[in-house]
Design a protein around this motif. Sequence first.
Motif, PDB file in Angstrom:
ATOM      1  N   ALA A   1       0.825  -1.210   0.000  1.00  0.00           N
ATOM      2  CA  ALA A   1       0.000   0.000   0.000  1.00  0.00           C
ATOM      3  C   ALA A   1       0.858   1.258   0.000  1.00  0.00           C
ATOM      4  O   ALA A   1       0.554   2.235  -0.703  1.00  0.00           O
ATOM      5  CB  ALA A   1      -0.929  -0.008   1.216  1.00  0.00           C
ATOM      6  N   GLU A   2       1.928   1.242   0.772  1.00  0.00           N
ATOM      7  CA  GLU A   2       2.816   2.405   0.813  1.00  0.00           C
ATOM      8  C   GLU A   2       3.455   2.648  -0.549  1.00  0.00           C
ATOM      9  O   GLU A   2       3.552   3.784  -1.016  1.00  0.00           O
ATOM     10  CB  GLU A   2       3.898   2.193   1.871  1.00  0.00           C
ATOM     11  N   LEU A   3       3.869   1.589  -1.217  1.00  0.00           N
ATOM     12  CA  LEU A   3       4.504   1.709  -2.533  1.00  0.00           C
ATOM     13  C   LEU A   3       3.531   2.230  -3.584  1.00  0.00           C
ATOM     14  O   LEU A   3       3.914   2.981  -4.489  1.00  0.00           O
ATOM     15  CB  LEU A   3       5.049   0.354  -2.972  1.00  0.00           C
ATOM     16  N   LYS A   4       2.264   1.838  -3.474  1.00  0.00           N
ATOM     17  CA  LYS A   4       1.272   2.168  -4.504  1.00  0.00           C
ATOM     18  C   LYS A   4       0.400   3.367  -4.164  1.00  0.00           C
ATOM     19  O   LYS A   4      -0.451   3.757  -4.967  1.00  0.00           O
ATOM     20  CB  LYS A   4       0.366   0.954  -4.746  1.00  0.00           C
ATOM     21  N   GLY A   5       0.561   3.931  -2.978  1.00  0.00           N
ATOM     22  CA  GLY A   5      -0.285   5.047  -2.584  1.00  0.00           C
ATOM     23  C   GLY A   5      -1.667   4.618  -2.133  1.00  0.00           C
ATOM     24  O   GLY A   5      -2.622   5.405  -2.167  1.00  0.00           O
ATOM     25  N   HIS A   6      -1.803   3.371  -1.701  1.00  0.00           N
ATOM     26  CA  HIS A   6      -3.068   2.851  -1.198  1.00  0.00           C
ATOM     27  C   HIS A   6      -3.103   2.970   0.332  1.00  0.00           C
ATOM     28  O   HIS A   6      -2.148   3.427   0.954  1.00  0.00           O
ATOM     29  CB  HIS A   6      -3.232   1.376  -1.567  1.00  0.00           C
ATOM     30  N   LYS A   7      -4.211   2.501   0.911  1.00  0.00           N
ATOM     31  CA  LYS A   7      -4.308   2.366   2.354  1.00  0.00           C
ATOM     32  C   LYS A   7      -4.596   0.908   2.687  1.00  0.00           C
ATOM     33  O   LYS A   7      -5.215   0.186   1.894  1.00  0.00           O
ATOM     34  CB  LYS A   7      -5.408   3.264   2.922  1.00  0.00           C
ATOM     35  N   SER A   8      -4.144   0.477   3.848  1.00  0.00           N
ATOM     36  CA  SER A   8      -4.345  -0.906   4.278  1.00  0.00           C
ATOM     37  C   SER A   8      -4.708  -0.922   5.756  1.00  0.00           C
ATOM     38  O   SER A   8      -4.157  -0.157   6.548  1.00  0.00           O
ATOM     39  CB  SER A   8      -3.069  -1.725   4.040  1.00  0.00           C
ATOM     40  N   LEU A   9      -5.651  -1.793   6.093  1.00  0.00           N
ATOM     41  CA  LEU A   9      -6.063  -1.926   7.491  1.00  0.00           C
ATOM     42  C   LEU A   9      -6.419  -3.384   7.763  1.00  0.00           C
ATOM     43  O   LEU A   9      -7.030  -4.047   6.916  1.00  0.00           O
ATOM     44  CB  LEU A   9      -7.271  -1.043   7.794  1.00  0.00           C
ATOM     45  N   PHE A  10      -6.040  -3.859   8.947  1.00  0.00           N
ATOM     46  CA  PHE A  10      -6.378  -5.222   9.367  1.00  0.00           C
ATOM     47  C   PHE A  10      -7.255  -5.135  10.607  1.00  0.00           C
ATOM     48  O   PHE A  10      -6.959  -4.377  11.541  1.00  0.00           O
ATOM     49  CB  PHE A  10      -5.116  -6.032   9.691  1.00  0.00           C
ATOM     50  N   VAL A  11      -8.314  -5.944  10.618  1.00  0.00           N
ATOM     51  CA  VAL A  11      -9.224  -5.974  11.760  1.00  0.00           C
ATOM     52  C   VAL A  11      -9.462  -7.423  12.170  1.00  0.00           C
ATOM     53  O   VAL A  11      -9.771  -8.275  11.327  1.00  0.00           O
ATOM     54  CB  VAL A  11     -10.566  -5.295  11.419  1.00  0.00           C
ATOM     55  N   HIS A  12      -9.283  -7.697  13.452  1.00  0.00           N
ATOM     56  CA  HIS A  12      -9.587  -9.018  13.996  1.00  0.00           C
ATOM     57  C   HIS A  12     -11.034  -9.054  14.487  1.00  0.00           C
ATOM     58  O   HIS A  12     -11.507  -8.108  15.126  1.00  0.00           O
ATOM     59  CB  HIS A  12      -8.650  -9.358  15.157  1.00  0.00           C
ATOM     60  N   VAL A  13     -11.707 -10.157  14.176  1.00  0.00           N
ATOM     61  CA  VAL A  13     -13.082 -10.351  14.630  1.00  0.00           C
ATOM     62  C   VAL A  13     -13.133 -11.572  15.542  1.00  0.00           C
ATOM     63  O   VAL A  13     -12.278 -12.451  15.466  1.00  0.00           O
ATOM     64  CB  VAL A  13     -14.051 -10.534  13.438  1.00  0.00           C
ATOM     65  N   PRO A  14     -14.140 -11.673  16.411  1.00  0.00           N
ATOM     66  CA  PRO A  14     -14.295 -12.866  17.253  1.00  0.00           C
ATOM     67  C   PRO A  14     -14.965 -14.001  16.471  1.00  0.00           C
ATOM     68  O   PRO A  14     -15.379 -13.829  15.317  1.00  0.00           O
ATOM     69  CB  PRO A  14     -15.208 -12.386  18.390  1.00  0.00           C
ATOM     70  N   LEU A  15     -15.106 -15.128  17.120  1.00  0.00           N
ATOM     71  CA  LEU A  15     -15.895 -16.225  16.571  1.00  0.00           C
ATOM     72  C   LEU A  15     -17.373 -15.845  16.589  1.00  0.00           C
ATOM     73  O   LEU A  15     -17.808 -15.000  17.379  1.00  0.00           O
ATOM     74  CB  LEU A  15     -15.675 -17.496  17.396  1.00  0.00           C
ATOM     75  N   PHE A  16     -18.170 -16.504  15.741  1.00  0.00           N
ATOM     76  CA  PHE A  16     -19.609 -16.245  15.732  1.00  0.00           C
ATOM     77  C   PHE A  16     -20.272 -16.630  17.051  1.00  0.00           C
ATOM     78  O   PHE A  16     -21.357 -16.139  17.378  1.00  0.00           O
ATOM     79  CB  PHE A  16     -20.282 -16.993  14.582  1.00  0.00           C
ATOM     80  N   ALA A  17     -19.634 -17.521  17.819  1.00  0.00           N
ATOM     81  CA  ALA A  17     -20.174 -17.889  19.125  1.00  0.00           C
ATOM     82  C   ALA A  17     -20.151 -16.693  20.088  1.00  0.00           C
ATOM     83  O   ALA A  17     -20.933 -16.642  21.041  1.00  0.00           O
ATOM     84  CB  ALA A  17     -19.386 -19.058  19.720  1.00  0.00           C
ATOM     85  N   LYS A  18     -19.263 -15.737  19.844  1.00  0.00           N
ATOM     86  CA  LYS A  18     -19.157 -14.544  20.695  1.00  0.00           C
ATOM     87  C   LYS A  18     -19.992 -13.391  20.155  1.00  0.00           C
ATOM     88  O   LYS A  18     -20.672 -12.688  20.905  1.00  0.00           O
ATOM     89  CB  LYS A  18     -17.688 -14.117  20.809  1.00  0.00           C
ATOM     90  N   ILE A  19     -19.906 -13.148  18.833  1.00  0.00           N
ATOM     91  CA  ILE A  19     -20.720 -12.116  18.178  1.00  0.00           C
ATOM     92  C   ILE A  19     -21.299 -12.752  16.921  1.00  0.00           C
ATOM     93  O   ILE A  19     -20.547 -13.241  16.074  1.00  0.00           O
ATOM     94  CB  ILE A  19     -19.894 -10.864  17.821  1.00  0.00           C
ATOM     95  N   ASN A  20     -22.611 -12.747  16.795  1.00  0.00           N
ATOM     96  CA  ASN A  20     -23.252 -13.524  15.735  1.00  0.00           C
ATOM     97  C   ASN A  20     -22.946 -13.012  14.325  1.00  0.00           C
ATOM     98  O   ASN A  20     -22.483 -11.883  14.143  1.00  0.00           O
ATOM     99  CB  ASN A  20     -24.764 -13.618  15.967  1.00  0.00           C
ATOM    100  N   GLN A  21     -23.237 -13.859  13.347  1.00  0.00           N
ATOM    101  CA  GLN A  21     -22.887 -13.583  11.951  1.00  0.00           C
ATOM    102  C   GLN A  21     -23.531 -12.293  11.432  1.00  0.00           C
ATOM    103  O   GLN A  21     -22.852 -11.469  10.795  1.00  0.00           O
ATOM    104  CB  GLN A  21     -23.320 -14.766  11.075  1.00  0.00           C
ATOM    105  N   GLU A  22     -24.791 -12.104  11.692  1.00  0.00           N
ATOM    106  CA  GLU A  22     -25.479 -10.907  11.194  1.00  0.00           C
ATOM    107  C   GLU A  22     -24.834  -9.632  11.720  1.00  0.00           C
ATOM    108  O   GLU A  22     -24.603  -8.673  10.969  1.00  0.00           O
ATOM    109  CB  GLU A  22     -26.954 -10.948  11.600  1.00  0.00           C
ATOM    110  N   THR A  23     -24.517  -9.622  13.013  1.00  0.00           N
ATOM    111  CA  THR A  23     -23.884  -8.443  13.617  1.00  0.00           C
ATOM    112  C   THR A  23     -22.518  -8.203  13.012  1.00  0.00           C
ATOM    113  O   THR A  23     -22.128  -7.049  12.751  1.00  0.00           O
ATOM    114  CB  THR A  23     -23.772  -8.621  15.139  1.00  0.00           C
TER     115      THR A  23
END
Length: 217
Positions: A179-201
């Motif tokens: 992303a830095e080389l190409k002028g883009h942006k990059s972001l990583f986000v960790h999510v819990p298992l569906f047992a903790k927060i359901n799929q729809e949410t």
Amino acid sequence: MGSEGPKAFTFHVTGFKKFQGVAENPTETIVTNLKDFVEKRGLPLGVTLGTCTILETAGDGALPLLYQTLESGISRTDGTSNEQVVWLHLGVNSGAQKFAIERKAVNEATFRCPDELGWQPQRIPIVSEDGGISRARETSCCVEGIRKFLKEKGFDVALSDDAGRFVCNYVYYHSLRFAELKGHKSLFVHVPLFAKINQETQIRFVASLLEAIASTC
């Protein structure tokens, strides 16, 4: 002129397949269903969902597909100066209770178990040209603003300075560098298992995350 008017955002989203200890990866389900969800719900003016890709949960052996995916994002843009390409990577933290926005990735591959292609590096640089394993790359996204936006939408979100040393960190480091080389942006986000927060949410969260990034960048 291409530089006039509000900035347009094109998002490319990735998730992962299963890996040791996680037989069903929620990010695979989220990314697979995201296009249908946003087509029904809609996105803000100027925000476009581009590619949605499921990556093998692997490091070195999966690099060709990762870079093929990253390069494909460039070929889909119109090249105007008011277009911002954003790479959004989703990974699962099976022990988490909430969403976590990762500020940075570290140039270290130390896998606690073999990846899905059987590779298990220990304390080696992800990109040797970048130097040692203490080197870190940070996202240029406004993580504080993104977190505030999402919390106002009712989501439980934390900021994190440690994406681990497994495949999530490995992919994020390569993406931040690209992303830095190409002028883009990059972001990583960790999510819990569906047992903790359901799929729809969780799917609603990711759709709101696209809005949050676009409104704060």
